[in-house]
Design a protein around this motif. Structure first.
Motif, PDB file in Angstrom:
ATOM      1  N   PHE A 232       2.110  -0.051  -0.799  1.00  0.00           N
ATOM      2  CA  PHE A 232       1.450  -0.281  -2.081  1.00  0.00           C
ATOM      3  C   PHE A 232       0.794  -1.664  -2.124  1.00  0.00           C
ATOM      4  O   PHE A 232       0.490  -2.193  -3.190  1.00  0.00           O
ATOM      5  N   GLY A 233       0.607  -2.249  -0.931  1.00  0.00           N
ATOM      6  CA  GLY A 233      -0.151  -3.486  -0.820  1.00  0.00           C
ATOM      7  C   GLY A 233       0.642  -4.758  -0.966  1.00  0.00           C
ATOM      8  O   GLY A 233       0.083  -5.860  -0.878  1.00  0.00           O
ATOM      9  N   MET A 234       1.960  -4.652  -1.201  1.00  0.00           N
ATOM     10  CA  MET A 234       2.796  -5.824  -1.400  1.00  0.00           C
ATOM     11  C   MET A 234       4.007  -5.796  -0.469  1.00  0.00           C
ATOM     12  O   MET A 234       4.670  -4.760  -0.348  1.00  0.00           O
ATOM     13  N   GLU A 255       0.370  -5.659  -9.441  1.00  0.00           N
ATOM     14  CA  GLU A 255       0.235  -4.239  -9.767  1.00  0.00           C
ATOM     15  C   GLU A 255       0.785  -3.349  -8.658  1.00  0.00           C
ATOM     16  O   GLU A 255       1.345  -2.279  -8.921  1.00  0.00           O
ATOM     17  N   GLY A 256       0.617  -3.784  -7.400  1.00  0.00           N
ATOM     18  CA  GLY A 256       1.145  -3.006  -6.288  1.00  0.00           C
ATOM     19  C   GLY A 256       2.655  -2.863  -6.362  1.00  0.00           C
ATOM     20  O   GLY A 256       3.210  -1.811  -6.016  1.00  0.00           O
ATOM     21  N   TYR A 257       3.323  -3.907  -6.810  1.00  0.00           N
ATOM     22  CA  TYR A 257       4.772  -3.862  -6.989  1.00  0.00           C
ATOM     23  C   TYR A 257       5.139  -2.840  -8.062  1.00  0.00           C
ATOM     24  O   TYR A 257       6.077  -2.047  -7.900  1.00  0.00           O
ATOM     25  N   LYS A 258       4.393  -2.842  -9.145  1.00  0.00           N
ATOM     26  CA  LYS A 258       4.626  -1.879 -10.227  1.00  0.00           C
ATOM     27  C   LYS A 258       4.485  -0.452  -9.704  1.00  0.00           C
ATOM     28  O   LYS A 258       5.312   0.427 -10.015  1.00  0.00           O
ATOM     29  N   PRO A 326      -1.293   5.077  -1.654  1.00  0.00           N
ATOM     30  CA  PRO A 326      -2.363   5.773  -2.386  1.00  0.00           C
ATOM     31  C   PRO A 326      -3.723   5.085  -2.323  1.00  0.00           C
ATOM     32  O   PRO A 326      -4.747   5.730  -2.558  1.00  0.00           O
ATOM     33  N   HIS A 327      -3.736   3.785  -2.015  1.00  0.00           N
ATOM     34  CA  HIS A 327      -5.006   3.044  -1.955  1.00  0.00           C
ATOM     35  C   HIS A 327      -5.375   2.643  -0.526  1.00  0.00           C
ATOM     36  O   HIS A 327      -6.224   1.768  -0.319  1.00  0.00           O
ATOM     37  N   GLY A 328      -4.711   3.264   0.449  1.00  0.00           N
ATOM     38  CA  GLY A 328      -5.025   2.982   1.848  1.00  0.00           C
ATOM     39  C   GLY A 328      -4.278   1.803   2.432  1.00  0.00           C
ATOM     40  O   GLY A 328      -4.508   1.434   3.594  1.00  0.00           O
ATOM     41  N   ASP A 329      -3.367   1.185   1.670  1.00  0.00           N
ATOM     42  CA  ASP A 329      -2.587   0.050   2.186  1.00  0.00           C
ATOM     43  C   ASP A 329      -1.529   0.548   3.165  1.00  0.00           C
ATOM     44  O   ASP A 329      -0.902   1.591   2.957  1.00  0.00           O
ATOM     45  N   LYS A 493       5.625  -7.331 -21.540  1.00  0.00           N
ATOM     46  CA  LYS A 493       6.717  -8.239 -21.893  1.00  0.00           C
ATOM     47  C   LYS A 493       7.327  -8.863 -20.630  1.00  0.00           C
ATOM     48  O   LYS A 493       7.670 -10.057 -20.614  1.00  0.00           O
ATOM     49  N   TYR A 494       7.435  -8.070 -19.593  1.00  0.00           N
ATOM     50  CA  TYR A 494       7.963  -8.542 -18.308  1.00  0.00           C
ATOM     51  C   TYR A 494       7.106  -9.673 -17.750  1.00  0.00           C
ATOM     52  O   TYR A 494       7.622 -10.709 -17.294  1.00  0.00           O
ATOM     53  N   GLN A 495       5.776  -9.504 -17.811  1.00  0.00           N
ATOM     54  CA  GLN A 495       4.867 -10.546 -17.323  1.00  0.00           C
ATOM     55  C   GLN A 495       5.043 -11.838 -18.112  1.00  0.00           C
ATOM     56  O   GLN A 495       5.044 -12.939 -17.539  1.00  0.00           O
TER      57      GLN A 495
END
Length: 526
Positions: A232-234, A255-258, A326-329, A493-495
């Motif tokens: 997921f890129g991360m 976002e990748g973590y999410k 899903p995004h090719g990572d 809220k997390y952010q």
């Protein structure tokens, strides 16, 4: 007596007081004279729970016998170190030395400030020729061992084997794939479909729905999913930081973590992911892997043989190259350096620091290194005409299990160089690790931060921030994956909470250090 660097010990007895002097003879020989009392060193060693009893390891007994001393270890499981370390250093029974498992710099800083440990520079110069030789040949190792700008308080384990920079891999039951006529998954979606088949189609053919499609241990870096989420890129490097395009990313805020959490939540909710990923011990993990009837479909591990046993690892499981998301990572993590710092320190209570450094210097002796790393000759390895061969392990044990039961290498200072490894004519552990490494190498994160202690001292200022962030992030991750909280509803809220815990300042510090690290050269950047 084996050809290794030797020492002269002069024992003077005067009014029942024993004074011990040390020097290196030009002939590099050891002379042991009668001692009124034996030298006994008492130390603490932190080890993984699958490491054998170090007090019974022949490799240590040989060194002690050759030097005429006795070393008694208090062996503590890594899982208990947080509770034990405070008691150890605050009690009146402070040990002579502390060894093991990359002692955090914040602990080291506290020990230095409280004058609990001593600098090693003069001792190394006078009584440790093998450590000196390593520092002279590899000056960056000395640089990375230097703390507070000019002093060496700890010794590292230096490793030239790139394959050991990888903490873990993803493995899958190929027998189940074949039984269900499934292809090896290459994407996260294909992996999900395979896990569903493992859950519903009884691949172990025992008529029960006892299969665990996928498992890992969240709290153990050798068995967790910090690299798995690279799809997921991360990729989390253990510090919650990933360097991407020259910038430091705070992984748990991306976002990748999410997306990774949402994927793992789906697996968890559909009972495709082990319900005990947050609670199981390594012993429980291995028990599942070695269950009489195979029940684990896919798992994450440093070595598959540790989890499922040698025969099952060879016959039934294969490594899965990093999955595409899903995004090719398609990424996987790799450690930042070729050495583990802070593996050994001498305390101020030690009455024999010279003998202690002479003892630990043998861990850096090239002639002893094969036994330090793999276990004693005649136990795990044998030497024939200058070359080493692995002995067949006892029935039911893998090569790596047998080595770990007879060597404390993950917890020891020392070194493993290419020259030392070249002495092994047959090494089944190395052969398959090289195979796994080659499968993963194209997908490793390319940029990382060095580990020089002169830079890490600045990180100590942020240790409180890191601890607060870790605690909060781990709690939220657990609740999100288990479905107790909704990450979609909580994200904003997390952010904001991450900001209030100074995540931005933490990220910026790592980015500054990354830029400084660029000047150290390739050997410090992996």
């Amino acid at each position: 007596m084996k050809n290794f660097q030797r020492y002269i010990i002069i024992v003077l007895v005067c009014s029942s007081l024993i004074l011990i002097g040390y020097r290196i003879t030009p002939e590099k020989k050891i002379i042991l004279e009668e001692q009124e009392l034996p030298i006994v060193l008492n130390g603490i060693i932190f080890t993984a729970e699958n490491v054998g009893n170090v007090n019974e390891m022949e490799v240590f007994e040989k060194i002690e016998s050759d030097l005429g001393i006795e070393v008694q270890f208090n062996q503590i499981n890594n899982n208990e170190r947080i509770l034990q370390k405070k008691y150890i250093m605050q009690s009146n029974e402070i040990p002579d030395f502390i060894m093991g498992s990359n002692i955090p710099n914040r602990e080291l800083l506290a020990y230095v400030n409280e004058e609990k440990i001593i600098p090693l520079d003069d001792l190394i110069n006078s009584y440790a020729p093998h450590i000196q030789a390593l520092f002279e040949e590899k000056p960056f190792v000395k640089q990375a061992s230097t703390f507070l700008g000019d002093k060496i308080y700890t010794l590292p384990f230096y490793n030239e084997m790139k394959r050991d920079l990888v903490d873990n891999y993803l493995f899958i039951n190929k027998t189940w794939l074949e039984e269900l006529e499934l292809e090896m998954p290459t994407t996260t979606e294909e992996f999900y479909q395979v896990l569903r088949a493992f859950k519903t189609q009884d691949p172990n053919k025992n008529g029960q729905m006892d299969e665990i499609p996928f498992s890992y241990i969240e709290s153990n870096s050798k068995y967790n999913a910090d690299s798995f989420i690279g799809a997921f890129g991360m990729v989390d490097n253990g510090k919650m930081i990933m360097i991407k395009d020259g910038e430091a990313k705070f992984v748990p805020g991306e976002e990748g973590y999410k997306e990774a959490i949402l994927y793992l939540r789906k697996l968890y909710q559909e009972e495709l992911l082990d319900a005990e990923i947050f609670t199981q011990s390594l012993e429980q993990y291995i028990e599942k892997g070695k269950n009489e009837v195979p029940i684990v479909g896919a798992f994450i591990a440093k070595d598959s043989g540790i989890v499922v046993g040698e025969n099952r690892a060879i016959d039934n499981y294969v490594v899965v190259p990093p999955l595409e998301g899903p995004h090719g990572d398609r990424l996987w993590g790799k450690k930042v350096s070729q050495f583990s710092s802070n593996q050994f320190m001498i305390t101020t209570k030690n009455q024999h620091p010279e003998m202690t450094i002479a003892w630990v210097d043998q861990f850096f002796n090239p002639d002893r290194a094969p036994e330090i790393v793999c276990g004693a000759e005649g136990v795990t390895i044998e030497k024939i005409e200058g070359n080493y061969y692995f002995l067949k392990p006892p029935k039911g044990k893998s090569y790596i299990e047998h080595a770990m039961e007879n060597s404390a290498m993950p917890a020891c200072p020392g070194m493993l160089t290419k020259e030392i490894e070249s002495k092994f004519s047959y090494n089944p552990i190395v052969n398959r690790k090289n195979h796994w490494y080659n499968k993963y190498e194209p997908y490793f994160v390319k940029e990382n931060i060095c580990v020089s202690n002169q830079f890490q001292i600045d990180f100590m200022k942020e240790s409180g921030i890191q601890k607060s962030l870790n605690r909060y992030i781990y709690e939220m991750k657990t609740r999100w994956i288990a479905g107790q909280y909704s990450i979609e509803e909580d994200w904003e809220k997390y952010q904001n909470t991450l900001k209030s815990l100074n995540a931005d300042a933490y990220r910026i510090l790592y980015e500054l250090k990354y830029n400084e690290c660029k000047h150290l050269g390739e050997h410090m950047m992996h």
